[in-house]
Design a protein around this motif. Sequence first.
Motif, PDB file in Angstrom:
ATOM      1  N   LYS A  46       3.355  13.060  38.383  1.00 30.63           N
ATOM      2  CA  LYS A  46       3.676  11.898  39.216  1.00 30.63           C
ATOM      3  C   LYS A  46       3.472  12.203  40.690  1.00 30.63           C
ATOM      4  O   LYS A  46       3.885  13.258  41.183  1.00 30.63           O
ATOM      5  CB  LYS A  46       5.126  11.468  38.968  1.00 30.63           C
ATOM      6  CG  LYS A  46       5.606  10.310  39.858  1.00 30.63           C
ATOM      7  CD  LYS A  46       7.037   9.954  39.528  1.00 30.63           C
ATOM      8  CE  LYS A  46       7.632   8.991  40.557  1.00 30.63           C
ATOM      9  NZ  LYS A  46       6.925   7.694  40.586  1.00 30.63           N
ATOM     10  N   PHE A  82      12.256   8.284  39.169  1.00 26.55           N
ATOM     11  CA  PHE A  82      11.392   8.069  38.012  1.00 26.55           C
ATOM     12  C   PHE A  82      11.827   6.770  37.334  1.00 26.55           C
ATOM     13  O   PHE A  82      12.973   6.649  36.892  1.00 26.55           O
ATOM     14  CB  PHE A  82      11.502   9.225  37.014  1.00 26.55           C
ATOM     15  CG  PHE A  82      10.850  10.495  37.466  1.00 26.55           C
ATOM     16  CD1 PHE A  82       9.545  10.781  37.114  1.00 26.55           C
ATOM     17  CD2 PHE A  82      11.540  11.409  38.249  1.00 26.55           C
ATOM     18  CE1 PHE A  82       8.928  11.964  37.524  1.00 26.55           C
ATOM     19  CE2 PHE A  82      10.945  12.593  38.661  1.00 26.55           C
ATOM     20  CZ  PHE A  82       9.634  12.866  38.300  1.00 26.55           C
ATOM     21  N   ASP A  86       7.812   5.758  34.071  1.00 24.36           N
ATOM     22  CA  ASP A  86       7.515   7.114  34.552  1.00 24.36           C
ATOM     23  C   ASP A  86       8.078   8.158  33.591  1.00 24.36           C
ATOM     24  O   ASP A  86       7.427   9.172  33.294  1.00 24.36           O
ATOM     25  CB  ASP A  86       8.128   7.352  35.933  1.00 24.36           C
ATOM     26  CG  ASP A  86       7.397   6.630  37.046  1.00 24.36           C
ATOM     27  OD1 ASP A  86       6.219   6.294  36.850  1.00 24.36           O
ATOM     28  OD2 ASP A  86       8.014   6.406  38.098  1.00 24.36           O
ATOM     29  N   ARG A  87       9.291   7.929  33.112  1.00 25.78           N
ATOM     30  CA  ARG A  87       9.940   8.901  32.245  1.00 25.78           C
ATOM     31  C   ARG A  87       9.177   9.091  30.938  1.00 25.78           C
ATOM     32  O   ARG A  87       9.117  10.194  30.395  1.00 25.78           O
ATOM     33  CB  ARG A  87      11.384   8.481  31.966  1.00 25.78           C
ATOM     34  CG  ARG A  87      12.260   8.504  33.217  1.00 25.78           C
ATOM     35  CD  ARG A  87      13.657   7.959  32.954  1.00 25.78           C
ATOM     36  NE  ARG A  87      14.376   7.793  34.209  1.00 25.78           N
ATOM     37  CZ  ARG A  87      15.034   8.769  34.833  1.00 25.78           C
ATOM     38  NH1 ARG A  87      15.071   9.968  34.305  1.00 25.78           N
ATOM     39  NH2 ARG A  87      15.644   8.534  35.979  1.00 25.78           N
TER      40      ARG A  87
END
Length: 253
Positions: A46, A82, A86-87
């Motif tokens: 990320k 996050f 994202d996670r």
Amino acid sequence: MIEELVEVVRSYGQLSANQAVARFAELTDGAARGRISYRFDVQLGKMLDEKRFEAGNASRYLRNANVQWDRIELGDLKTMSFSESDRKRFSLEPGDLLVCEGGQPGRCAVWGGQAADIYFQKALMRVRPRNSDSPRFLMWALRLASERGDFAADGTGSTILHLPAERLAATRVPMLDWDAQSAITTEVDAIARRGERMREEVEGLVQRLDEYRDALITEAVTGRLDVTKLSESRMAESLAAVREGERPEVLSS
């Protein structure tokens, strides 16, 4: 004298790592090769965005400095936001190989699930096997490639600043079946473990030498020790005690 001894003992830890890489090279010599992307998925981490930090969604993440060769250091983790998506995208599972994009391109270690709710930043790439391929086998393949200069920008040996995900995915490594990968990795890991034990012993010795040097400096500065009157045999005896893990009394002149 102490500084020279420190450099010598530190070189021992690297010696076994070099032996492990050399043995991997011998065992895979002549093997068919193919792109990493044939068997693994490569995901870049990320992007760091400090302006969009949300405390409620903050989680710890791994960055380049946390990933050393065959070792992940969790002592200095940073946090960032996050989202739920994202996670899912930047999650880690035991067996994922984390590869450095910059710094020392290709440096990598296998994530063992040491902690929960930890993700990874863009400076790292997650390499995940699709089927029954060994991440540790791939780790040794990348270490060998790094040692050989495969990630160099040109023929001069200068390293590139970054190893893009596309280039990593296109890197060609030995392609063997699971049984062969497992047998090779077992043998190479055994050599590496000896080196790791040696590294730990060396670090302990270096710490004792540092403490010993500090004690000598303190005694000399306070006038309790006249280094001009120390015999070489007395110094040798004291250093020998340090090597054996003892704490010698401060040298007397």
